[in-house]
Scaffold this motif. Structure first.
Motif, mmCIF file in Angstrom:
data_model
loop_
_atom_site.group_PDB
_atom_site.id
_atom_site.type_symbol
_atom_site.label_atom_id
_atom_site.label_comp_id
_atom_site.label_asym_id
_atom_site.label_seq_id
_atom_site.Cartn_x
_atom_site.Cartn_y
_atom_site.Cartn_z
ATOM 1 N N LEU A 130 24.978 82.385 -0.311
ATOM 2 C CA LEU A 130 24.040 83.336 0.285
ATOM 3 C C LEU A 130 23.243 84.076 -0.777
ATOM 4 C CD1 LEU A 130 23.044 84.608 2.902
ATOM 5 C CD2 LEU A 130 24.917 86.273 2.740
ATOM 6 N N GLN A 131 23.930 84.485 -1.844
ATOM 7 C CA GLN A 131 23.229 85.163 -2.935
ATOM 8 C C GLN A 131 22.182 84.264 -3.596
ATOM 9 O OE1 GLN A 131 26.231 86.520 -5.603
ATOM 10 N NE2 GLN A 131 26.733 88.354 -4.390
ATOM 11 N N ALA A 132 22.568 83.005 -3.772
ATOM 12 C CA ALA A 132 21.611 82.063 -4.370
ATOM 13 C C ALA A 132 20.364 81.908 -3.499
ATOM 14 C CB ALA A 132 22.282 80.710 -4.577
ATOM 15 N N ALA A 133 20.612 81.826 -2.156
ATOM 16 C CA ALA A 133 19.464 81.687 -1.256
ATOM 17 C C ALA A 133 18.589 82.938 -1.283
ATOM 18 C CB ALA A 133 19.961 81.411 0.163
ATOM 19 N N VAL A 134 19.269 84.112 -1.215
ATOM 20 C CA VAL A 134 18.514 85.372 -1.213
ATOM 21 C C VAL A 134 17.778 85.556 -2.544
ATOM 22 C CG1 VAL A 134 18.720 87.878 -1.122
ATOM 23 C CG2 VAL A 134 19.995 86.456 0.489
ATOM 24 N N ARG A 135 18.498 85.262 -3.628
ATOM 25 C CA ARG A 135 17.847 85.394 -4.936
ATOM 26 C C ARG A 135 16.669 84.430 -5.085
ATOM 27 N NH1 ARG A 135 23.478 85.627 -8.354
ATOM 28 N NH2 ARG A 135 24.019 87.811 -7.855
ATOM 29 N N GLY A 136 16.861 83.216 -4.600
ATOM 30 C CA GLY A 136 15.738 82.275 -4.648
ATOM 31 C C GLY A 136 14.549 82.772 -3.853
ATOM 32 N N MET A 137 14.841 83.361 -2.663
ATOM 33 C CA MET A 137 13.753 83.913 -1.851
ATOM 34 C C MET A 137 13.066 85.068 -2.581
ATOM 35 S SD MET A 137 13.962 85.494 1.989
ATOM 36 C CE MET A 137 14.985 86.865 1.434
ATOM 37 N N HIS A 138 13.895 85.983 -3.159
ATOM 38 C CA HIS A 138 13.318 87.125 -3.883
ATOM 39 C C HIS A 138 12.525 86.663 -5.100
ATOM 40 C CE1 HIS A 138 14.862 90.520 -1.616
ATOM 41 N NE2 HIS A 138 16.089 89.960 -1.586
ATOM 42 N N VAL A 139 13.074 85.660 -5.795
ATOM 43 C CA VAL A 139 12.348 85.152 -6.970
ATOM 44 C C VAL A 139 11.017 84.538 -6.573
ATOM 45 C CG1 VAL A 139 12.391 83.409 -8.798
ATOM 46 C CG2 VAL A 139 14.373 84.878 -8.430
ATOM 47 N N GLY A 143 7.809 86.546 -18.432
ATOM 48 C CA GLY A 143 9.106 86.317 -19.101
ATOM 49 C C GLY A 143 9.955 87.572 -19.135
ATOM 50 N N TRP A 144 9.308 88.701 -19.466
ATOM 51 C CA TRP A 144 10.053 89.966 -19.508
ATOM 52 C C TRP A 144 10.566 90.345 -18.125
ATOM 53 C CZ3 TRP A 144 8.978 94.924 -17.506
ATOM 54 C CH2 TRP A 144 9.786 95.949 -17.990
ATOM 55 N N THR A 145 9.678 90.169 -17.099
ATOM 56 C CA THR A 145 10.095 90.487 -15.719
ATOM 57 C C THR A 145 11.237 89.599 -15.275
ATOM 58 O OG1 THR A 145 7.805 91.113 -15.265
ATOM 59 C CG2 THR A 145 9.237 90.775 -13.378
ATOM 60 N N ALA A 146 11.173 88.306 -15.579
ATOM 61 C CA ALA A 146 12.244 87.386 -15.185
ATOM 62 C C ALA A 146 13.563 87.747 -15.867
ATOM 63 C CB ALA A 146 11.850 85.956 -15.526
ATOM 64 N N LYS A 147 13.456 88.155 -17.157
ATOM 65 C CA LYS A 147 14.669 88.564 -17.865
ATOM 66 C C LYS A 147 15.288 89.816 -17.250
ATOM 67 C CE LYS A 147 13.277 86.633 -22.328
ATOM 68 N NZ LYS A 147 12.865 86.937 -23.716
ATOM 69 N N GLN A 148 14.417 90.818 -16.967
ATOM 70 C CA GLN A 148 14.939 92.032 -16.347
ATOM 71 C C GLN A 148 15.555 91.751 -14.985
ATOM 72 O OE1 GLN A 148 15.068 95.158 -17.624
ATOM 73 N NE2 GLN A 148 14.260 94.369 -19.574
ATOM 74 N N GLN A 149 14.866 90.899 -14.210
ATOM 75 C CA GLN A 149 15.394 90.550 -12.886
ATOM 76 C C GLN A 149 16.716 89.812 -13.006
ATOM 77 O OE1 GLN A 149 13.906 91.601 -10.192
ATOM 78 N NE2 GLN A 149 15.369 90.739 -8.771
ATOM 79 N N TYR A 150 16.782 88.926 -13.976
ATOM 80 C CA TYR A 150 18.021 88.170 -14.163
ATOM 81 C C TYR A 150 19.162 89.088 -14.575
ATOM 82 C CZ TYR A 150 21.463 85.099 -16.301
ATOM 83 O OH TYR A 150 22.634 84.484 -16.642
ATOM 84 N N LEU A 151 18.891 90.063 -15.472
ATOM 85 C CA LEU A 151 19.932 90.995 -15.889
ATOM 86 C C LEU A 151 20.428 91.857 -14.729
ATOM 87 C CD1 LEU A 151 18.485 92.134 -19.352
ATOM 88 C CD2 LEU A 151 20.471 90.645 -18.942
ATOM 89 N N LYS A 152 19.448 92.360 -13.943
ATOM 90 C CA LYS A 152 19.838 93.156 -12.777
ATOM 91 C C LYS A 152 20.669 92.336 -11.796
ATOM 92 C CE LYS A 152 15.940 96.359 -12.944
ATOM 93 N NZ LYS A 152 14.726 96.837 -12.242
ATOM 94 N N GLN A 153 20.230 91.128 -11.516
ATOM 95 C CA GLN A 153 20.977 90.276 -10.597
ATOM 96 C C GLN A 153 22.366 89.947 -11.159
ATOM 97 O OE1 GLN A 153 18.566 86.880 -9.876
ATOM 98 N NE2 GLN A 153 17.076 87.978 -8.586
ATOM 99 N N HIS A 154 22.429 89.716 -12.459
ATOM 100 C CA HIS A 154 23.711 89.413 -13.074
ATOM 101 C C HIS A 154 24.686 90.592 -12.977
ATOM 102 C CE1 HIS A 154 26.471 87.272 -15.660
ATOM 103 N NE2 HIS A 154 26.525 88.343 -16.496
ATOM 104 N N GLN A 155 24.164 91.818 -13.217
ATOM 105 C CA GLN A 155 25.009 92.999 -13.086
ATOM 106 C C GLN A 155 25.468 93.210 -11.646
ATOM 107 O OE1 GLN A 155 22.857 96.267 -14.704
ATOM 108 N NE2 GLN A 155 22.985 95.520 -16.848
ATOM 109 N N ALA A 156 24.517 92.997 -10.710
ATOM 110 C CA ALA A 156 24.881 93.154 -9.298
ATOM 111 C C ALA A 156 25.938 92.125 -8.887
ATOM 112 C CB ALA A 156 23.633 93.013 -8.434
ATOM 113 N N VAL A 157 25.766 90.909 -9.354
ATOM 114 C CA VAL A 157 26.742 89.866 -9.022
ATOM 115 C C VAL A 157 28.115 90.206 -9.601
ATOM 116 C CG1 VAL A 157 27.360 87.462 -9.437
ATOM 117 C CG2 VAL A 157 25.056 88.054 -8.691
ATOM 118 N N ILE A 158 28.107 90.721 -10.833
ATOM 119 C CA ILE A 158 29.386 91.091 -11.474
ATOM 120 C C ILE A 158 30.079 92.204 -10.687
ATOM 121 C CG2 ILE A 158 30.386 92.137 -13.529
ATOM 122 C CD1 ILE A 158 28.251 90.587 -15.142
#
Length: 375
Positions: A352-361, A308-323
């Motif tokens: 493309l980001q969704a696909a890449v993020r899904g692959m990374h996830v 859960g913590w890793t997913a949250k950190q990953q989501y925050l990083k991805q959200h900042q990168a997307v912004i």
């Protein structure tokens, strides 16, 4: 338009590569830290469980040992009490038999003394009667000899005394009688000889009866003494044989009891050891199952928390990168005033980001799953 698309593709690839490298580095550092933390937690938890398990096993073993030792001590005390009771019974029986034998010997001796006293009294009475009869006979003979001659009275008294004194006195009496016959007259000597022969026969029969009585009394006394000695010797021999037999039987019984008790103790110890081993195995299995269940629950909880913590950190990083990416794209599109193209580029970028993020996830989930499985 084509140059802008190429530039956007290059920038997107560069941003994706940089993000992948940075995220991989962060994920590896995070996994190392999580692995170290999980290892430390597991070591602490396992040490605590092992210490608790050892304390419980030590308490259980101490309780079992105390119970077994108490049982052994009680059984040993019971056996010693039984053995002491048996020994006391044997000793008391031996003492009672010894006392009875002493009393029996005392009674026998008392009876012998009483019988000897009664026999002595009887023999004394007989002797008195014989003595009285002899005295009366002597008085009659002496009176007869006094009427005839005082010398003859002296000779008859000497003859009677000689018959009492024994065979030698009888020989002396015969010699005196022969000398007296030579002095007396032939006619008186012949008559006196006849009378004296009759007197001698009567005295001899009386002496023979008296000697037989005395000799019988001596023989009975000797037989009683021999019987008493033989009884004493037999009692001593029988007592010695009985004591030897009792010692041999006691030694054999002691040896048999020691062997049987040792066999029972060894058999009991083997049974108790097997029971204790079975109980310990069952308790250890139960404790290990409980420990494994607790460890599995703790690992599952830790894994869920870490994921859960890793997913949250990953989501925050991805959200900042997307912004950030959206800001750059919007600025570029605003500068070029290409709203339609911006919309198309934005849609394609998002897909493309969704696909890449899904692959990374998915990759991240696989790695985490492998790491959790390894832990």
């Amino acid at each position: 338009g084509m140059h802008v698309r190429r530039l956007l593709k290059r920038q997107h690839k560069a941003a994706t590569t940089i993000q992948a490298a940075v995220r991989g580095m962060h994920v590896r550092r995070l996994l190392k830290r999580q692995h170290k933390a999980a290892t430390t937690i597991q070591a602490a938890v396992r040490g605590m469980h092992v210490r608790r398990l050892l304390e419980r096993q030590h308490k259980a073993a101490t309780t079992i040992q105390a119970a077994v030792r108490g049982m052994h001590v009680r059984r040993l005390l019971e056996r010693q009490h039984k053995a002491a009771t048996t020994m006391q019974a044997v000793v008391r029986g031996w003492a009672a038999r010894k006392e009875y034998l002493k009393q029996h010997e005392a009674v026998v001796k008392l009876q012998q003394h009483v019988r000897a006293h009664l026999a002595c009294k009887h023999m004394l009475a007989e002797y008195q009667n014989v003595r009285r009869a002899t005295i009366k006979l002597q008085t009659a003979v002496r009176s007869m000899q006094v009427r005839r001659r005082q010398k003859q009275k002296h000779l008859s008294a000497t003859t009677i005394q000689a018959s009492w004194r024994g065979h030698q006195q009888l020989i002396k009496y015969k010699a005196i009688k022969l000398a007296t016959k030579m002095i007396q007259q032939y006619f008186k000597a012949f008559k006196l000889m006849q009378k004296e022969q009759q007197m001698y026969r009567s005295l001899r029969s009386a002496c023979t009866v008296l000697q037989a009585a005395v000799r019988g009394w001596h023989v009975r006394r000797l037989l009683k003494t021999q019987h008493r000695a033989a009884t004493t010797i037999q009692a001593a021999g029988r007592g010695w044989h009985v004591r030897r037999l009792l010692k041999t039987q006691h030694r054999a019984a002691t040896t048999i009891q020691a062997a049987v008790r040792g066999w029972h103790v060894r058999r009991l110890l083997k049974t108790q050891h097997r029971a204790a081993t079975t109980i310990q195995a069952a308790v250890r299995g139960m404790l290990v199952c409980r420990l494994l269940k607790r460890q599995h629950k703790a690992a599952t909880t830790i894994q869920a928390t870490i994921r859960g913590w890793t997913a949250k950190q990953q989501y925050l990083k991805q959200h900042q990168a997307v912004i950030k990416l959206q800001q750059h794209v919007r600025a570029h599109l605003v500068q070029k005033n290409v709203q339609g193209f911006y919309q198309n580029v934005r849609r394609s970028t998002i897909q493309l980001q969704a696909a890449v993020r899904g692959m990374h996830v998915r990759r991240l989930l696989k790695r985490q799953h492998k790491a959790a499985t390894t832990i």
